[in-house]
Design an enzyme around this catalytic site. Sequence first.
Site, PDB file in Angstrom:
ATOM      1  N   ASN A   9      38.776  34.152  44.962  1.00 12.69           N
ATOM      2  CA  ASN A   9      40.244  34.088  44.922  1.00 12.69           C
ATOM      3  C   ASN A   9      40.643  32.614  44.928  1.00 12.69           C
ATOM      4  OD1 ASN A   9      42.978  34.291  45.245  1.00 12.69           O
ATOM      5  ND2 ASN A   9      42.900  35.096  47.343  1.00 12.69           N
ATOM      6  N   LYS A  11      43.498  31.357  44.635  1.00 13.87           N
ATOM      7  CA  LYS A  11      44.841  31.114  45.181  1.00 13.87           C
ATOM      8  C   LYS A  11      45.607  30.172  44.224  1.00 13.87           C
ATOM      9  CE  LYS A  11      42.965  32.104  49.678  1.00 13.87           C
ATOM     10  NZ  LYS A  11      42.981  31.927  51.127  1.00 13.87           N
ATOM     11  N   HIS A  95      47.457  40.519  49.900  1.00 15.22           N
ATOM     12  CA  HIS A  95      46.769  39.408  50.576  1.00 15.22           C
ATOM     13  C   HIS A  95      47.638  38.944  51.747  1.00 15.22           C
ATOM     14  CE1 HIS A  95      44.986  35.535  51.415  1.00 15.22           C
ATOM     15  NE2 HIS A  95      43.916  35.962  50.777  1.00 15.22           N
ATOM     16  N   GLU A  97      48.444  36.153  52.765  1.00 13.47           N
ATOM     17  CA  GLU A  97      49.398  35.083  52.430  1.00 13.47           C
ATOM     18  C   GLU A  97      50.639  35.665  51.760  1.00 13.47           C
ATOM     19  OE1 GLU A  97      46.503  32.742  50.330  1.00 13.47           O
ATOM     20  OE2 GLU A  97      45.513  32.332  52.241  1.00 13.47           O
ATOM     21  N   GLU A 167      40.048  40.934  55.688  1.00 13.42           N
ATOM     22  CA  GLU A 167      40.157  39.489  55.891  1.00 13.42           C
ATOM     23  C   GLU A 167      40.905  39.207  57.197  1.00 13.42           C
ATOM     24  OE1 GLU A 167      39.820  37.312  51.840  1.00 13.42           O
ATOM     25  OE2 GLU A 167      41.915  37.746  52.200  1.00 13.42           O
ATOM     26  N   GLY A 173      40.449  30.225  55.669  1.00 17.86           N
ATOM     27  CA  GLY A 173      40.662  28.790  55.471  1.00 17.86           C
ATOM     28  C   GLY A 173      40.502  27.964  56.724  1.00 17.86           C
ATOM     29  N   SER A 213      36.465  32.388  55.229  1.00 21.12           N
ATOM     30  CA  SER A 213      35.476  31.303  55.356  1.00 21.12           C
ATOM     31  C   SER A 213      34.061  31.716  54.958  1.00 21.12           C
ATOM     32  CB  SER A 213      35.501  30.728  56.781  1.00 21.12           C
ATOM     33  OG  SER A 213      36.785  30.189  57.068  1.00 21.12           O
TER      34      SER A 213
HETATM   35  O1  LIG Z   1      41.813  34.407  51.833  1.00 18.96           O
HETATM   36  C1  LIG Z   1      40.653  34.356  51.444  1.00 18.96           C
HETATM   37  C2  LIG Z   1      40.244  34.996  50.190  1.00 18.96           C
HETATM   38  O2  LIG Z   1      41.231  35.841  49.709  1.00 18.96           O
HETATM   39  C3  LIG Z   1      39.636  33.621  52.212  1.00 18.96           C
HETATM   40  O3  LIG Z   1      39.839  32.268  52.023  1.00 18.96           O
HETATM   41  P1  LIG Z   1      38.711  31.226  52.530  1.00 18.96           P
HETATM   42  O4  LIG Z   1      37.394  31.716  51.941  1.00 18.96           O
HETATM   43  O5  LIG Z   1      39.147  29.902  51.988  1.00 18.96           O
HETATM   44  O6  LIG Z   1      38.696  31.309  54.024  1.00 18.96           O
END
Ligand SMILES: O=C(CO)COP(=O)(O)O
Length: 252
Positions: A9, A11, A95, A97, A167, A173, A213
């Site tokens: 992903n 983003k 997601h 976010e 997640e 992150g 992560s």
């Molecule tokens: O939100 C994520 C994937 O959708 C995870 O992000 P990270 O792998 O950067 O922690």
Amino acid sequence: MRKKVIAGNWKMNKVLSEANGFVEEVVIKVPKSDNVEAIVCAPFPYLASLVEKSKGSDVKISAQNMHFEDNGAFTGEVSPVMLKDIGVTHVVLGHSERREYFAETDETVNKKTHAAFNHGLTPIVCVGETLEQREANETMNHVGDQVKNALEGLSNEQVAETIIAYEPIWAIGTGKTASSEDANEVCSHIRNVVKEVSTVETAEKVVIQYGGSVKPANIEELLTQSDIDGALVGGASLEAESFLQLVEAGTK
Ligand SMILES: O=C(CO)COP(=O)(O)O
């Protein structure tokens, strides 16, 4: 045995030349294996180009969101019809976010999940708890409710085709990964919830990813767990070499 599904992903990252260069490299180097599926979840402006570049390869292209309506007066939105028309195969829905910054709710995630199936797209439905919820021992209830609400009204066949990404928000992150045992405990709870709302056979087919992560150094251990069938990866999916290592781990 369930296939491992590794999704990167991106983003809101990369410009067009970087996106194209990544997929050009990955389609050549992606491991050929029936055990693993590789998916790139890219920003809208690059999707058509990436679908072209990945044609005939084992790499699938996914959107990171969509609207649930087919068309209409929804300025700035992208519909499932548009995604299907250009050859996108998957779409990330709910997601954390999007839930946090763009008012995504369980209800809109459910509408979008139905819309995805109505247009032949495979939804990657994201669920996960905050740190406060984990500390208050609310993880299982919260994640279980998110799963039930997302799958509401789907047929067993559709449930079986849904990819669920667990997640934990505190692991996204942050460099903090859930231990593989803790991640598996929640993934196994998710499979039980799927069983409750469908059938044992359906629940056995559902692909459940872990995200938060994930990197080449920790993916192998996560994938050895009984109920973790893949990963949804942010930061470590941005470089082709790292993404390829993640996919390689899924072949084992
Ligand atoms: O939100 C994520 C994937 O959708 C995870 O992000 P990270 O792998 O950067 O922690």
